[in-house]
Design an enzyme around this catalytic site. Structure first.
Site, PDB file in Angstrom:
ATOM      1  N   CYS A  52      -5.513   9.508  -7.104  1.00  0.00           N
ATOM      2  CA  CYS A  52      -4.286   9.704  -7.980  1.00  0.00           C
ATOM      3  C   CYS A  52      -4.661   9.486  -9.369  1.00  0.00           C
ATOM      4  CB  CYS A  52      -3.242   9.055  -7.318  1.00  0.00           C
ATOM      5  SG  CYS A  52      -3.204   7.377  -8.040  1.00  0.00           S
TER       6      CYS A  52
ATOM      7  N   ASP B  39       1.166  -3.173 -12.858  1.00  0.00           N
ATOM      8  CA  ASP B  39       2.305  -2.118 -12.993  1.00  0.00           C
ATOM      9  C   ASP B  39       3.238  -2.168 -14.040  1.00  0.00           C
ATOM     10  OD1 ASP B  39       1.165  -1.013 -10.482  1.00  0.00           O
ATOM     11  OD2 ASP B  39       2.755  -1.751  -9.295  1.00  0.00           O
TER      12      ASP B  39
ATOM     13  N   ARG C 215      10.320   8.502  -8.526  1.00  0.00           N
ATOM     14  CA  ARG C 215       9.589   7.856  -7.495  1.00  0.00           C
ATOM     15  C   ARG C 215       9.975   6.406  -7.420  1.00  0.00           C
ATOM     16  NH1 ARG C 215       3.824   7.253  -7.767  1.00  0.00           N
ATOM     17  NH2 ARG C 215       4.327   5.894  -5.985  1.00  0.00           N
TER      18      ARG C 215
ATOM     19  N   ILE D 246      -7.761  -3.486 -12.886  1.00  0.00           N
ATOM     20  CA  ILE D 246      -7.319  -3.223 -11.579  1.00  0.00           C
ATOM     21  C   ILE D 246      -7.693  -1.638 -11.074  1.00  0.00           C
ATOM     22  CG2 ILE D 246      -5.508  -3.266  -9.644  1.00  0.00           C
ATOM     23  CD1 ILE D 246      -5.979  -5.898 -10.624  1.00  0.00           C
TER      24      ILE D 246
ATOM     25  N   ARG E 297      -8.981   5.030  -6.077  1.00  0.00           N
ATOM     26  CA  ARG E 297      -8.278   4.192  -4.826  1.00  0.00           C
ATOM     27  C   ARG E 297      -8.669   4.526  -3.659  1.00  0.00           C
ATOM     28  NH1 ARG E 297      -1.833   4.375  -6.760  1.00  0.00           N
ATOM     29  NH2 ARG E 297      -1.994   2.621  -5.458  1.00  0.00           N
TER      30      ARG E 297
ATOM     31  N   LEU F 104     -10.977  -0.928   2.354  1.00  0.00           N
ATOM     32  CA  LEU F 104     -10.768  -2.438   2.825  1.00  0.00           C
ATOM     33  C   LEU F 104     -10.017  -2.315   4.074  1.00  0.00           C
ATOM     34  CD1 LEU F 104     -10.548  -3.948  -0.672  1.00  0.00           C
ATOM     35  CD2 LEU F 104     -12.392  -4.184   0.648  1.00  0.00           C
TER      36      LEU F 104
ATOM     37  N   LYS G 192      10.641  -1.097  -4.746  1.00  0.00           N
ATOM     38  CA  LYS G 192       9.841  -0.063  -4.043  1.00  0.00           C
ATOM     39  C   LYS G 192       8.845  -0.481  -3.125  1.00  0.00           C
ATOM     40  CE  LYS G 192       6.886   2.550  -6.551  1.00  0.00           C
ATOM     41  NZ  LYS G 192       5.352   2.733  -5.964  1.00  0.00           N
ATOM     42  N   ASN G 193       7.978  -1.398  -3.967  1.00  0.00           N
ATOM     43  CA  ASN G 193       6.727  -1.745  -3.499  1.00  0.00           C
ATOM     44  C   ASN G 193       6.829  -2.580  -2.040  1.00  0.00           C
ATOM     45  OD1 ASN G 193       5.413  -0.030  -4.849  1.00  0.00           O
ATOM     46  ND2 ASN G 193       4.565  -1.249  -6.430  1.00  0.00           N
TER      47      ASN G 193
ATOM     48  N   ARG H  82       0.529   7.437  -1.647  1.00  0.00           N
ATOM     49  CA  ARG H  82      -0.617   6.778  -1.103  1.00  0.00           C
ATOM     50  C   ARG H  82       0.018   5.756  -0.075  1.00  0.00           C
ATOM     51  NH1 ARG H  82      -5.191   6.157  -2.678  1.00  0.00           N
ATOM     52  NH2 ARG H  82      -5.037   4.252  -1.967  1.00  0.00           N
TER      53      ARG H  82
HETATM   54  C1  LIG Z   1       3.025   0.901  -2.895  1.00  0.00           C
HETATM   55  C2  LIG Z   1       2.469  -0.526  -3.399  1.00  0.00           C
HETATM   56  O1  LIG Z   1       2.727  -1.366  -3.130  1.00  0.00           O
HETATM   57  N1  LIG Z   1       1.604  -0.035  -4.595  1.00  0.00           N
HETATM   58  C3  LIG Z   1       0.871  -0.976  -5.492  1.00  0.00           C
HETATM   59  C4  LIG Z   1      -0.353  -1.567  -4.683  1.00  0.00           C
HETATM   60  O2  LIG Z   1      -1.360  -0.719  -4.633  1.00  0.00           O
HETATM   61  P1  LIG Z   1      -2.391  -0.878  -3.458  1.00  0.00           P
HETATM   62  O3  LIG Z   1      -1.957  -1.463  -2.349  1.00  0.00           O
HETATM   63  O4  LIG Z   1      -3.072   0.953  -3.426  1.00  0.00           O
HETATM   64  O5  LIG Z   1      -3.538  -1.468  -4.582  1.00  0.00           O
HETATM   65  P2  LIG Z   1      -4.487  -2.330  -4.259  1.00  0.00           P
HETATM   66  O6  LIG Z   1      -4.214  -3.785  -4.166  1.00  0.00           O
HETATM   67  O7  LIG Z   1      -4.930  -2.139  -2.879  1.00  0.00           O
HETATM   68  O8  LIG Z   1      -5.736  -1.799  -5.003  1.00  0.00           O
HETATM   69  C5  LIG Z   1      -6.522  -3.002  -5.957  1.00  0.00           C
HETATM   70  C6  LIG Z   1      -7.952  -2.249  -6.334  1.00  0.00           C
HETATM   71  O9  LIG Z   1      -8.496  -2.331  -5.202  1.00  0.00           O
HETATM   72  C7  LIG Z   1      -9.087  -1.225  -4.913  1.00  0.00           C
HETATM   73  N2  LIG Z   1      -9.261  -0.932  -3.500  1.00  0.00           N
HETATM   74  C8  LIG Z   1      -8.019  -1.102  -2.893  1.00  0.00           C
HETATM   75  C9  LIG Z   1      -8.096  -0.851  -1.109  1.00  0.00           C
HETATM   76  C10 LIG Z   1      -9.513  -0.456  -0.693  1.00  0.00           C
HETATM   77  O10 LIG Z   1      -9.519  -0.389   0.380  1.00  0.00           O
HETATM   78  N3  LIG Z   1     -10.465  -0.223  -1.554  1.00  0.00           N
HETATM   79  C11 LIG Z   1     -10.468  -0.576  -2.925  1.00  0.00           C
HETATM   80  O11 LIG Z   1     -11.485  -0.417  -3.480  1.00  0.00           O
HETATM   81  C12 LIG Z   1      -8.030  -0.092  -5.581  1.00  0.00           C
HETATM   82  O12 LIG Z   1      -8.786   1.051  -5.769  1.00  0.00           O
HETATM   83  C13 LIG Z   1      -7.701  -0.829  -6.593  1.00  0.00           C
HETATM   84  O13 LIG Z   1      -8.862  -0.801  -7.767  1.00  0.00           O
HETATM   85  O14 LIG Z   1      -0.880  -2.346  -5.379  1.00  0.00           O
HETATM   86  C14 LIG Z   1      -1.195  -2.397  -6.876  1.00  0.00           C
HETATM   87  C15 LIG Z   1      -1.899  -3.474  -7.419  1.00  0.00           C
HETATM   88  O15 LIG Z   1      -0.940  -4.525  -7.660  1.00  0.00           O
HETATM   89  C16 LIG Z   1      -0.010  -1.697  -7.613  1.00  0.00           C
HETATM   90  O16 LIG Z   1      -0.659  -1.170  -8.962  1.00  0.00           O
HETATM   91  C17 LIG Z   1       0.715  -0.777  -6.648  1.00  0.00           C
HETATM   92  O17 LIG Z   1       2.005  -0.385  -7.553  1.00  0.00           O
HETATM   93  C1  LIG Z   2       1.022   2.639  -8.726  1.00  0.00           C
HETATM   94  C2  LIG Z   2       2.147   2.444  -8.037  1.00  0.00           C
HETATM   95  O1  LIG Z   2       2.561   2.953  -6.967  1.00  0.00           O
HETATM   96  P1  LIG Z   2       1.815   3.537  -5.760  1.00  0.00           P
HETATM   97  O2  LIG Z   2       0.744   2.556  -5.171  1.00  0.00           O
HETATM   98  O3  LIG Z   2       2.689   3.911  -4.605  1.00  0.00           O
HETATM   99  O4  LIG Z   2       0.866   4.766  -6.399  1.00  0.00           O
HETATM  100  C3  LIG Z   2       3.300   1.699  -9.037  1.00  0.00           C
HETATM  101  O5  LIG Z   2       4.245   1.329  -8.344  1.00  0.00           O
HETATM  102  O6  LIG Z   2       3.184   1.532 -10.254  1.00  0.00           O
END
Ligand SMILES: CC(=O)N[C@H]1[C@@H](OP(=O)(O)OP(=O)(O)OC[C@H]2O[C@@H](n3ccc(=O)[nH]c3=O)[C@H](O)[C@@H]2O)O[C@H](CO)[C@@H](O)[C@@H]1O
Ligand SMILES: C=C(OP(=O)(O)O)C(=O)O
Length: 420
Positions: A117, A307, A399, A329, A122, A126, A22-23, A93
């Protein structure tokens, strides 16, 4: 609303095909916005999130065909609508991944802020700061990110991420492919899904160096073209089924799973007394003896994946001894704890750490969770528990887990979906 009923206590045994991730699929689909295509993605999973991204891309004016029998997604056409509306973005998201591609290709984009969420606030700061460093002018108004590239083009830059972000790395990587000049992404995320995206972009004609490292260099200005790309197998689905084999005391062969993608999840499972062996078709996971408590801390790849934290916690509820699980995280990713406790688990948590003291047996109960991985952790607990477990709010599972009850039933679980 559908529910899942499980009668636990049966060791699982057999082969489980691991679906496309999925990711990986979600950013790959967003990459379809960068070229007129067609971009053909093979090994595509049939998941609710894929349907949401399909809806969003069609809203932007692209043609998206999902041939579920052939497991392919074909994405073609160019965006005619540059707004990603709240109504779609709020469902998922990862919708924010259209921001970089739309802006880089069309010079403008208006994307709803995704909001928080169940697992945390989140933010997407960045993503926004990185795009600004590529020259974008961005304002937040009425809950929308309004972005514009002066002169219609982004410009390459050196971007140092202050914190590792999977989504921000993906958005910036896609945008950098069409920006003028060279971009360097420093402290980039190294998750296998990022490498998969980079490989697909290369097939489309992008020039990227440093794939698999935390320093990605992109020579921008390429015109991206049609390509066919196989979606990488889902390491989180594989890790989840590894926990299913372990928690039930069985043996599963995870077809297509790759050891190098599990990162430290495989090492931790071995520490806990689970055999994880690589074969030429996947991974075989076996639990012969008792489980031992082993501590983990979630980290960006190749560290222990956040995850996988909820599933691993379910496993530790029936291990001998104690384990400390620390979530670094997301600030609110212990929503499964009270539900596991309703099934007899002994867990104390404070702040970002939980201490799990193993019990000999869980007992089935009606439970529900507020996110995808928490939901599947309750399924795992139900597989090991005595008696009947009903997992409510199955839409979270849909999902991210393709045919979860069919896959588990095929390896001996007593599990069925109860239509709501
Ligand atoms: C669709 C997808 O691929 N989802 C994955 C992606 O989510 P996602 O891409 O949302 O996760 P991020 O790696 O960006 O988030 C990591 C951390 O950075 C923080 N953050 C992120 C962006 C930003 O602009 N500012 C900020 O502060 C987030 O709140 C979190 O605490 O990576 C996460 C971390 O491995 C996984 O749990 C999710 O399943
Ligand atoms: C947190 C997850 O997905 P998403 O970033 O789409 O919420 C996940 O795949 O566990």
């Amino acid at each position: 609303m559908d529910r899942i009923r499980i009668r636990g206590g049966k060791p699982l045994s057999g082969r489980v095909p691991i679906s496309g991730a999925k990711n990986a699929a979600l950013p790959l689909m967003a990459a379809g916005l960068l070229a007129d295509g067609p971009l053909v993605l093979t090994n595509a999973p049939d998941l609710a999130d894929i349907a949401t991204m399909t809806l969003l891309l069609r809203h932007h004016g692209l043609q998206v065909e999902h041939d579920k029998a052939a497991r392919t997604l074909s994405i073609s056409g160019s965006a005619t609508e540059l707004e990603a509306p709240y109504d779609i973005v709020r469902r998922m998201r990862a919708s924010v991944l259209v921001l970089g591609p739309l802006l880089a290709r069309h010079g403008r984009a208006r994307v709803s802020l995704p909001g928080g969420c169940a697992i945390g606030t989140r933010p997407v700061d960045l993503h926004i700061k990185g795009l600004e460093q590529l020259g974008a002018e961005i304002e937040i108004t009425s809950g929308y990110i309004e972005a514009r590239a002066p002169g219609g083009k982004l410009r390459g830059a050196r971007i140092i991420f202050p914190q590792v972000s999977v989504g921000a790395t993906e958005n910036l990587l896609m945008a950098a492919c069409l920006a003028e000049g060279e971009t360097e992404l420093v402290n980039a995320a190294r998750e296998p899904e990022i490498s998969d995206l980079a490989m697909c972009l290369m097939r489309m004609g992008a020039r990227i160096e440093g794939i698999g490292t935390d320093r990605l260099r992109v020579e921008g200005g390429a015109t991206l073209l049609a390509a066919t790309h196989p979606i990488v197998p889902d390491r989180i689905e594989a890790g989840t089924y590894a926990c299913a084999a372990a928690i039930t005391g069985g043996q599963l062969h995870l077809e297509g799973a790759r050891l190098e993608h599990l990162g430290s999840v495989a090492r931790v499972l071995r520490d806990a007394g689970v055999d994880v062996a690589e074969t030429h078709t996947g991974l075989t996971v076996t639990r012969r003896n008792g489980l031992r408590g082993a501590d983990v801390m979630t980290e960006p790849f190749p560290g222990f994946a956040t995850d996988m934290q909820a599933q691993y916690m379910a496993l530790m509820t029936v291990a001998e001894g104690a384990s400390m699980i620390t979530e670094t995280i997301f600030e609110n990713r212990f929503m499964h704890v009270p539900e596991l406790m309703r099934m007899g688990a002994r867990i104390n948590f404070h702040g970002s750490s939980a201490i799990v003291r193993g019990v000999p047996r869980l007992s089935g109960a009606p439970v529900m969770a507020t996110d995808l991985r928490a939901s599947v952790s309750l399924v795992l607990a139900g597989l090991a528990a005595e008696g009947e477990t009903i997992v409510n709010r199955v839409y979270h599972l849909d999902r991210g887990y393709e045919s979860v009850e069919a896959k588990l039933a095929s390896v001996g679980a007593e599990i069925e979906r109860l239509p709501g």
